[in-house]
Structures are given as structure tokens and as C-alpha cells.
Motif scaffolding. Structure first.
Motif, PDB file in Angstrom:
ATOM      1  N   PRO B 190     -17.562  82.038  55.871  1.00  0.00           N
ATOM      2  CA  PRO B 190     -16.113  81.787  55.964  1.00  0.00           C
ATOM      3  C   PRO B 190     -15.335  83.081  55.745  1.00  0.00           C
ATOM      4  O   PRO B 190     -15.816  84.007  55.097  1.00  0.00           O
ATOM      5  CB  PRO B 190     -15.852  80.797  54.834  1.00  0.00           C
ATOM      6  CG  PRO B 190     -17.174  80.229  54.489  1.00  0.00           C
ATOM      7  CD  PRO B 190     -18.202  81.256  54.818  1.00  0.00           C
ATOM      8  N   ASN B 234     -11.543  79.507  59.511  1.00  0.00           N
ATOM      9  CA  ASN B 234     -12.199  78.502  58.678  1.00  0.00           C
ATOM     10  C   ASN B 234     -11.986  77.088  59.201  1.00  0.00           C
ATOM     11  O   ASN B 234     -12.837  76.214  59.020  1.00  0.00           O
ATOM     12  CB  ASN B 234     -11.748  78.659  57.226  1.00  0.00           C
ATOM     13  CG  ASN B 234     -12.180  80.021  56.662  1.00  0.00           C
ATOM     14  OD1 ASN B 234     -13.161  80.606  57.143  1.00  0.00           O
ATOM     15  ND2 ASN B 234     -11.456  80.543  55.698  1.00  0.00           N
ATOM     16  N   ARG B 237     -14.387  76.789  62.234  1.00  0.00           N
ATOM     17  CA  ARG B 237     -15.777  76.615  61.811  1.00  0.00           C
ATOM     18  C   ARG B 237     -16.099  75.138  61.515  1.00  0.00           C
ATOM     19  O   ARG B 237     -17.252  74.748  61.471  1.00  0.00           O
ATOM     20  CB  ARG B 237     -16.072  77.473  60.573  1.00  0.00           C
ATOM     21  CG  ARG B 237     -16.032  78.976  60.874  1.00  0.00           C
ATOM     22  CD  ARG B 237     -16.261  79.820  59.639  1.00  0.00           C
ATOM     23  NE  ARG B 237     -17.660  79.888  59.270  1.00  0.00           N
ATOM     24  CZ  ARG B 237     -18.203  79.225  58.269  1.00  0.00           C
ATOM     25  NH1 ARG B 237     -17.475  78.449  57.510  1.00  0.00           N
ATOM     26  NH2 ARG B 237     -19.491  79.340  58.013  1.00  0.00           N
TER      27      ARG B 237
END
Lengths: 196, 453
Positions: B190, B234, B237
Motif C-alpha cells: 500500500p 489504496n 488495490r
């Protein structure tokens, strides 16, 4: 006549607002940066393509590119945004990881890798013993910076970068990790990426 | 780029000075502001190149074809639809598969576009910005300060127009690129704003942003964009694309669900609808069916895709389908059964539905609905050859079509796209500073409050 004056006024107004937007430097763009890396880091007639490092060639279009379709043309997506910053970061990180194959015990079987300029390859290999003093020194950092960033950035940028790379916190990095760190932090620099 | 407006430039310069001394960047540069509680997305399908709405929701009686006024290669009498508000429109055979979805959208007919220009680019730019020369697109304004969407939106297409001044955070991303990007980002850790590298890079952007020139502003823009990157990366993801993710709208939906974007503009330009030529004009019989199918699929997707355990995407999304203009009824000196059609910016159609919209209604109308209809002098002043249908005057307060025949053109008498755009601004709580005007005196286009629930 009044309509012409009105139309012209509107034109001036729009031009002014467009100029206001254009009054900040945009990225040099995908093709320009690809070419800089291609000619700076590799031997002649190489196969380097930065698209390989950013997940997809198409994503290069998000880094600033010239487009034209017969109806309109211009430089698109050249202003920094969260996406293109993330893609530049991803691309330079991937490039750094790929260059770290210089430290492999056996030669890296990759055609493009073998087309690296020998001086570049050696300057990367200088970091294969990180964090020993043989690797972690100003001479190696200066050589790497000069090959990658060259005269794009002022000396003050090098000074800041050298200070960063010699921070104690980075001692714990592996050789591969420090090469990736160096490549990202050198290249994700406004002097390297923006038009001047 | 909404966020930079929240910080004065001098604040950035101060931070730049700070950045040149330290790698420790204030956490608010990550712009992690509180997310507005209730999500409200926006999806627009723009059928570019000028769609002939007589082939869906603004058909004309066959009598007009027989009298040489309106080309109609369906050669069938159109079917009337009546809205829940009592509004009526004539629809083509191609529109009928959309009847089961009529409760999900409303039809706005007689929507006036740019009155002075009839080009594609000019009217696309009018559609998106309120000005034929371009400017601020309306969709980024939906992503207001206070929202934490790292991007304003996604776009697909945009072949024709590019004079947009606030579109940097609305990005073109096709299905494969989105999949590849998400896949690669998942291979990385991250993105952490407290990370040493992040702070070093931010310090360089800020340090180089201290000058007064273009380069410094560019570096500040990099700082701002980099500040938003962790939020974006993030969230990306977390996106889960399946093997069945093949359509752009599926990518958009995933990005909606993960709080990455607020709006999507899909420009549908694959089909040949710019039917100046006779061959493509005649092909509208098939092309309009394909367009209707795309609209049906879009609505079905919104209705059947869950946003969360309780709501569908339709519950949290307002959607719009339109084109930059409609088309003329025929071409001059061509037989009615062998003619193409040209641009008509005087009467467009908009379909709108989803969150906050009163649906199942028909608002507005075009004129020229019989060969004997008396046309207004305002109409004839811009269409002396009677080649185009014209918007009928509209009462924005009662949402009813007016029956008077204006003698001179005053756009305030009509429902324009600017009225519609301002209505969307109201729906999304956008500041009136961004509202569109309808004249050179800066009069704001009124909102169509009767369209909102």
C-alpha cells in the motif's frame, strides 16, 4: 456588428481561461520520457519501451501524449493528477526492480537488459554491496545521478537526493531495494518530468 | 482539481519552504477529508455525432413523411407514450423494447442546445460546459470539496472536443488498462504517506513549487496530485475485477463502489449516426435499435448491480443519455424517401433517471408535429426553409409546454441544456457560482425543480 463583438469577447474570455489553465508546466509526456530513458541508459538500436514497466502501453496515454484524430489535436493528460502520479511511480519502481537484476549472480537473460549502456550497468552494479561503504558512498551516487538525471535538474536537487540516500534509515535496504529506491527518487522529480 | 482551491497558494508556498527543510509533510496534504455520508454517482451516455431522436422518443406522424417534410425509414406510424405527468411523445418501433424501463427514466424533448452554432464540437462543448467554445465541464463539479473521491471521474471516448478546463481528474481508462493497473498495484505494498520515500518526494515537489513561474506551479500540481495518490492507489488495490469484466460500465461500477470516482461519461461513437449521407440515414432503422439496446443494457446494469447489501447502483446513481444535438427532418432538394439528415441544435432529447429524478414522465416537446402546424416566427427566423423541428416554449416552473408562438427568439422561453445542467447542479448541491447563464447579462438558467423528487 454587435454579434461579432460579442463573439470576439467570448473568444477572448475563453482564451484567457484556457491560458490560465496552461500557465502551469505540464509533463513532458510518455513519449518524451521514454526517449530520454531510451537514449540515456541504453546502447544504440535498443528495444527499450517504458510501456513495459507501467502495466500497459495504453496507460502511457495518461502520462501526457499528443493525440489527433483529424477533428482535433493537442497534448492530452499532461497535467499532474493522482492517476498519472501513481503510474509514473509504478513505472519507475518497476524499472528500478528490473535494473536491480544487475546484481543477479548469473547474467539476466533479457534482450533489452543486455542492451544497457555498459557504464549504466556498472553504475547500477556499484550498489550491489549496499550498505557496505563500497556501495554506500557519494561517488557512486553522483555517478548514478549524472547518468540518469544528467543536467535536467540543478545541483541543489542532487544535494537533497544525496542527503536522502545517505540517511541511516535506508541502510537497512537490500541492494535490490536501494536500486529501486534510487531510481524512483531520482526520476520522480519535477525537473525530470515537467516541461521547462 | 477541486482540492487546491481549498488551500491558498501562499499556504502551499509556506509548505514548500517547510518541505525544503524537512521530509515531514503535514498529513492534511493527503486531503483525507470526511466522505459525504450518502453516495451519489453520475453516469452519462453521450451518443456522439448527433443522434436522430425521431428514431426513438421524438418521432413525427407518418402524415409528415407523406407530405415530404419528415424522413422516416421505418415507414410506420409512431406509437404515443404518455408520461405519469400527462406529457406525451411519439416513439418509434426502436423505442418499444425500452417501454418496460419507462418507470426508470423521464424523457425531456425540445431541449435547445447552442442557438448560434451547429457544429459537433461547438455543441458538445456547449453540452458539457455551457459554452460552444469550451470551459468547465459540469461533471467534475459534482465531486465537491468534502468528498474523498481521488478522481472526479472516468471517461470513455471524447473524440470530438477538448477545450475543457477542469478535466484533469477525469481520466480515460479502458477495460484492459484498468485491469492491468489494478493488477500491478496489487503486487506492490500500500502507498503510505508516512513512508520516508513519500515524504522525501513530497518535499521536492513543494521545494520546487516556491517560484512564481509555470514550472513552480507544475511542481505544486505534482504535490497536490501526489497527495491524492495514496487514497487512489489504496482504493484501486481493493478493486476486484472478475473474468466477466469486459465492459467499460463494469469498470466504472467497480470504481463507484470503491469510492474512486464520482462520475462517468461514456461517449458512444461506434455507430454511424452522423447521417448526412443517404446510406447511413436509411440504416438508422437498424442503428436506432442498437442504440436502444445499449440504453436498455445500461439501465438493466444499474438496476441489477448491487451497490451494497441494501441498494442497487440505480439507487445511488443519476444517469443521463443524450447527444450533442438531434437532426434535421430532411435535406433540401432531396426526395423524402432518399434523403440524409443534417444537424439540428434547436431541439434535442435527454433521457434522465436514477437517484433524485422524477421518472416515468415526459417533459417538453418539439414543434412541427403536423404538416399544417403553424410555426413560430422565432422558429422561422432561424429555420426559414423549415428543415428542422424547433423546441416548443417551456414553462420551467410548471414544467409544462407553452402553446404560444414567440415572435422573436429568447432562449429564456425554452428548456435549454443549461437549464438541465443547472438542475443537476442543484441535485448534487453544487455552488451557484458554477451555474450556467443563458444570456450575456449573466442571467442564471433556472432549475427544473419539477424534474427532481
Amino acid at each position: 456588428m454587435k454579434l461579432k463583438i460579442f463573439t470576439f469577447s467570448i473568444f477572448l474570455l475563453i482564451s484567457a481561461s484556457v491560458m490560465a489553465v496552461l500557465s502551469s508546466a505540464q509533463f513532458q509526456g510518455y513519449v518524451a520520457i521514454n526517449n530520454v530513458l531510451k537514449y540515456r541508459l541504453f546502447q544504440e538500436d535498443n528495444d527499450f519501451n517504458f510501456g513495459k514497466f507501467i502495466a500497459s502501453d495504453d496507460l502511457g496515454r495518461l502520462l501526457g501524449f499528443y493525440s489527433g484524430d483529424g477533428n482535433s489535436s493537442g497534448f492530452q493528460n499532461g497535467n499532474p493528477n493522482a492517476t498519472n502520479m501513481a503510474i509514473w511511480s509504478l513505472g519507475f519502481s518497476s524499472l528500478g526492480i528490473w535494473l536491480a537484476h544487475a546484481c543477479d549472480p548469473t547474467p539476466f537473460e533479457d534482450k533489452t537488459f543486455q542492451q544497457l549502456d555498459p557504464l549504466v550497468l556498472q553504475s547500477v552494479r556499484n550498489f550491489c554491496q549496499w550498505p557496505s561503504a563500497k556501495s554506500r558512498n557519494k561517488k557512486n551516487l553522483g555517478q548514478l545521478w549524472d547518468l540518469f538525471v544528467n543536467y535536467d535538474a540543478p545541483e541543489s536537487e542532487y544535494v537533497a537526493w544525496e542527503k536522502y540516500m545517505l540517511m541511516n534509515e535506508l541502510k537497512a535496504k537490500s541492494p535490490e531495494g536501494i536500486i529501486e529506491e534510487a531510481v524512483v527518487t531520482m526520476l520522480l522529480n519535477p525537473h525530470f518530468l515537467l516541461r521547462k | 482539481m477541486k482540492h487546491i482551491n481549498n488551500l491558498e497558494r501562499r499556504d502551499f508556498l509556506k509548505l514548500g519552504a517547510l518541505g525544503s527543510l524537512s521530509y515531514f509533510v503535514p498529513s492534511f496534504l493527503n486531503f483525507s477529508l470526511a466522505q459525504n455520508a450518502e453516495p451519489h454517482f453520475f453516469l452519462q451516455l453521450t451518443v456522439t455525432a448527433g443522434f436522430d431522436w425521431t428514431y426513438l422518443f421524438d418521432s413525427k406522424p407518418l402524415e409528415m413523411t407523406k407530405n415530404g417534410l419528415q424522413s422516416n425509414y421505418f415507414a410506420q406510424e409512431p406509437i404515443p407514450w404518455t408520461g405519469a405527468n400527462g406529457g406525451v411523445c411519439l416513439t418509434s418501433p426502436a423505442a418499444q423494447p425500452l417501454k418496460p424501463y419507462f418507470q426508470d427514466f423521464s424523457v425531456l424533448n425540445g431541449v435547445m442546445m447552442s442557438t448560434s452554432f451547429d457544429g459537433h464540437i461547438q455543441n458538445l462543448q456547449y453540452l458539457y460546459t455551457g459554452n460552444p467554445f469550451g470551459g468547465d465541464v459540469y461533471t467534475p463539479h459534482f465531486n465537491r470539496a468534502g468528498d474523498t473521491y481521488p478522481l472526479d471521474g472516468l471517461q470513455s471516448g471524447f473524440k470530438f472536443a477538448d477545450a475543457y478546463t477542469n478535466f484533469d481528474a477525469t481520466i480515460p481508462l479502458d477495460v484492459n488498462s484498468a485491469k492491468n493497473l489494478v493488477s500491478e498495484l496489487k503486487k506492490r505494498p500500500p502507498m503510505d504517506p508516512s513512508d520516508l520515500r513519500y515524504r522525501y518526494l513530497m518535499s521536492r515537489f513543494l521545494a520546487n513549487g516556491q517560484g512564481a513561474g509555470q514550472f513552480s506551479q507544475g511542481s505544486l500540481n505534482m504535490a497536490e496530485a501526489f497527495g491524492q495518490s495514496p487514497n487512489l492507489v489504496n482504493k484501486l488495490r481493493q478493486v476486484q475485477f472478475g473474468e466477466n469484466t469486459k465492459e467499460f460500465v463494469q469498470v466504472a461500477s467497480e470504481f463507484f463502489k470503491h469510492g474512486i470516482i464520482k462520475s462517468v461519461i461514456i461517449e458512444e461513437g461506434d455507430l454511424t449516426i452522423d447521417t448526412h449521407d443517404i446510406v447511413n440515414a436509411k440504416a438508422m432503422v437498424k442503428t436506432s435499435v442498437k442504440i436502444a439496446d445499449k440504453i436498455a443494457k445500461l439501465i438493466k446494469h444499474l438496476k441489477t448491480t448491487p451497490f451494497n447489501d441494501h441498494k442497487s447502483l440505480m439507487d445511488v446513481t443519476t444517469f443521463v443519455v443524450t447527444s450533442e444535438f438531434s437532426r434535421s427532418m430532411r435535406q433540401i432538394r432531396k426526395p423524402i424517401d432518399d434523403t440524409g439528415t443534417d444537424h439540428n441544435q434547436f431541439s434535442n432529447t435527454v433521457l434522465v433517471g436514477g437517484k433524485g429524478i422524477k421518472t416515468g414522465c415526459i417533459f417538453g416537446a418539439s414543434d412541427f408535429n403536423s404538416s399544417s402546424e403553424e410555426l413560430s416566427k422565432a422558429h422561422l427566423s432561424l429555420d426559414a426553409l423549415k428543415l428542422k423541428a424547433f423546441a416548443k416554449p417551456f414553462d420551467h416552473r410548471t414544467m409544462k409546454v407553452r402553446q404560444d408562438l414567440p415572435e422573436v427568439l429568447d432562449v429564456a422561453d425554452y428548456m435549454t441544456y443549461s437549464h438541465f445542467a443547472n438542475t443537476l447542479f442543484k441535485l448534487y448541491g453544487v455552488s451557484k457560482d458554477h451555474y450556467r447563464t443563458i444570456d450575456r447579462n449573466g442571467t442564471l438558467a433556472s432549475t427544473l425543480d419539477g424534474l427532481l423528487t
